[in-house]
Design an enzyme around this catalytic site. Structure first.
Site, PDB file in Angstrom:
ATOM      1  N   GLU A 178      -5.369  -9.078   1.109  1.00 22.78           N
ATOM      2  CA  GLU A 178      -6.105  -8.546   2.026  1.00 22.78           C
ATOM      3  C   GLU A 178      -7.405  -8.354   2.150  1.00 22.78           C
ATOM      4  OE1 GLU A 178      -4.174  -4.585   4.789  1.00 22.78           O
ATOM      5  OE2 GLU A 178      -2.093  -5.862   3.908  1.00 22.78           O
ATOM      6  N   GLU A 183       0.663  -1.668   0.194  1.00 24.12           N
ATOM      7  CA  GLU A 183       0.050   0.258  -0.327  1.00 24.12           C
ATOM      8  C   GLU A 183       0.908   1.360  -0.464  1.00 24.12           C
ATOM      9  OE1 GLU A 183      -2.652   0.177   3.211  1.00 24.12           O
ATOM     10  OE2 GLU A 183      -3.452  -1.512   2.026  1.00 24.12           O
TER      11      GLU A 183
HETATM   12  C1  BGP Z   1      -4.493  -1.824   5.658  1.00 14.64           C
HETATM   13  C2  BGP Z   1      -2.558  -2.485   5.635  1.00 14.64           C
HETATM   14  C3  BGP Z   1      -2.992  -3.366   6.606  1.00 14.64           C
HETATM   15  C4  BGP Z   1      -3.848  -3.294   8.369  1.00 14.64           C
HETATM   16  C5  BGP Z   1      -4.748  -2.763   7.396  1.00 14.64           C
HETATM   17  C6  BGP Z   1      -6.483  -2.571   8.860  1.00 14.64           C
HETATM   18  O1  BGP Z   1      -4.273  -0.680   5.123  1.00 14.64           O
HETATM   19  O2  BGP Z   1      -2.150  -2.537   4.788  1.00 14.64           O
HETATM   20  O3  BGP Z   1      -1.666  -3.303   8.024  1.00 14.64           O
HETATM   21  O4  BGP Z   1      -3.631  -2.306   9.089  1.00 14.64           O
HETATM   22  O5  BGP Z   1      -5.507  -2.037   6.507  1.00 14.64           O
HETATM   23  O6  BGP Z   1      -6.599  -1.256   9.056  1.00 14.64           O
HETATM   24  P1  BGP Z   1      -5.834  -0.824   9.903  1.00 14.64           P
HETATM   25  O7  BGP Z   1      -5.336  -1.019  10.924  1.00 14.64           O
HETATM   26  O8  BGP Z   1      -6.052   0.600   9.945  1.00 14.64           O
HETATM   27  O9  BGP Z   1      -8.074  -1.056  10.471  1.00 14.64           O
END
Ligand code: BGP
Length: 467
Positions: free
Chosen positions: A372, A162
């Site tokens: 993800e 990302e």
């Molecule tokens: C993505 C990231 C992850 C993870 C996920 C959930 O943007 O790659 O590392 O954190 O989002 O986001 P958050 O933890 O802000 O809810």
């Protein structure tokens, strides 16, 4: 249905490992940032996190029990190169070698992310990290060490996680380190990530390492709030300056003209070199897949020049506390009246995932890794169990969305839930839980299987028949 997808789960070093000062590890920008009061929800940090650094064998045994076929994790740059460059810290490197061996021993294919946001602090201090072209050489040095050491074990590599999110949050929205708000700098840092991605892909191919390589982008497919001309124009600019900007640069080697013209007319400049685009174009012909991180869609509306900017972010889990936000004069992101939202105000929209996958397939002709996908929620222990039907429902609908895309010809190598265990959510602390395994942060970091764990196990056993 016939499904060739590998079933997996994903994580990132800073969010799980802990042991932040152990075995010669250097300081990353997140070690420093999260230990500074006021930067994160309730000042939570990853100093201990899930203590995965010491407990990874226990977690891998649980992955095996769940039936995971692949596990995505990231390497902490400062474990291997404590100062970002120079001498290798062999203990740090051995940790990842041992981790890969343990996964393979348990029948799980390692999928490695090289960069998941934890930049060495020394590089930030020396030349501003991603702000400078100097990052390229240091990154390639780090990447080569990882390829040389782990190539015998790893067949799937994600260069960047990302890049759109960490440059936006760090250089535009003042939320991640180094907490700046400067449009030119945001474009500059993003451009450096694109060059780094391209050069790393080419280096990987030129050295004939075995395996597949790509990068993961966070994608939020967008609707326009209405069919009014100004909302449709805002949507078009949103796409050109966000998703198309990221995808086209990484996967075609150029930036969308519409956005470039806008920036030029607005007097917003960033430095690029002619050779960058030659390299980016060349790399786009060798890259093996597009990594997709998908959580939510966006709803876009017109934003006047004196309209909203940074806005309020919901980091507490108190519903409807995030405000509208956007780029004045271009667009703003608003609530979509047709969708439901999570407690952190993220729109739940599985249908958009199918549309997105089809679009990527037709535009870029590349296989996909869903690197993800998951639901952040509050979970409660009841009599030693965690009932999380909301998570099962979210995952089920998104897997169905992938299966629908596969039926239409999209090639998906792997699907990774975010995440396997609960972990640190960067700005939202430990209460925003994503795991199939609950971690009791109050009681010795005990691991407890949630209902979603048992459900995902059945999904994997049936190769996606049981949902
Ligand atoms: C993505 C990231 C992850 C993870 C996920 C959930 O943007 O790659 O590392 O954190 O989002 O986001 P958050 O933890 O802000 O809810």
């Amino acid at each position: 249905m016939k499904n060739r997808m590998l079933w997996g789960s994903a994580s990132a070093a800073y969010q799980i490992e802990g042991a932040y000062q152990e075995d010669g590890k250097g300081v990353s920008i997140w070690d420093k940032f999260a230990n500074f009061p006021g930067n994160t929800f309730l000042n939570t940090n990853g100093n201990i996190a899930c203590d995965y650094y010491h407990r990874y064998k226990e977690d891998i045994a649980l992955m095996k029990e769940c039936g995971l076929q692949t596990y995505r994790f990231s390497i902490s740059w400062t474990r291997i190169l404590p100062h970002g460059k120079g001498e290798i810290n062999q203990i740090g490197l051995n940790f990842y070698i041992d981790l890969c061996k343990e996964l393979i021993l348990n029948g799980i294919e390692p999928m490695v992310t090289l960069y998941h946001w934890d930049l060495p602090q020394d590089l930030q201090d020396e030349y501003g990290g991603w702000e400078s072209y100097l990052i390229i050489e240091d990154f390639l040095h780090y990447a080569k060490i990882c390829f040389d050491a782990l190539n015998p074990y790893v067949k799937m590599w994600i260069v960047m996680n990302e890049p759109n999110i960490f440059t936006q949050l760090g250089y535009l929205l003042e939320k991640h380190p180094p907490k700046k708000n400067n449009l030119s700098l945001y474009l500059q840092t993003f451009h450096h990530t694109a060059v780094v991605h391209a050069k790393t892909v080419l280096m990987f191919k030129e050295n004939k390492y075995q395996g597949k390589i790509g990068s993961s982008i966070a994608l939020t497919p967008a609707y326009s709030l209405s069919n009014k001309k100004e909302d449709l124009e805002a949507l078009s600019m949103f796409r050109a300056t966000t998703s198309d900007w990221y995808l086209q640069s990484y996967y075609k080697g150029s930036y969308p003209k519409q956005a470039l013209i806008y920036y030029r007319l607005a007097g917003i400049e960033f430095e690029t070199k002619k050779e960058d685009f030659e390299i980016m174009k060349r790399a786009s012909k060798h890259v093996d897949f597009i990594g997709v991180n998908y959580y939510q869609s966006a709803c876009i509306a017109y934003n006047p020049i004196d309209g909203v900017g940074i806005g309020q972010m919901n980091t507490t889990g108190i519903k409807s506390t995030s405000g509208e936000f956007g780029v004045p004069g271009l667009y703003k992101q608003v609530q979509n009246p047709n969708l439901t939202y999570t407690d952190w105000d993220w729109a739940i929209d599985p249908e958009s995932l199918t549309t997105l996958l089809l679009e990527l397939h037709h535009k870029y002709h590349l296989p996909i890794i869903i690197s993800e996908n998951g639901l952040g929620a509050f979970d409660e222990i009841e009599d030693g169990q965690i009932h999380d039907p909301y998570r099962i429902d979210y995952l089920r609908k998104h897997i169905l969305a992938c299966q629908k895309a596969i039926l239409h010809g999209v090639d998906i190598y792997a699907y990774c839930t975010w995440s396997f265990t609960d972990l640190l959510s960067w700005l939202n602390g430990y209460q925003k839980r994503y795991g199939l395994i609950y971690i009791d942060f109050e009681d010795d970091l005990q691991r407890i299987k949630k209902d979603s764990f048992y459900w995902y196990k059945k999904v994997i056993e049936s190769d996606g028949e049981y949902l």
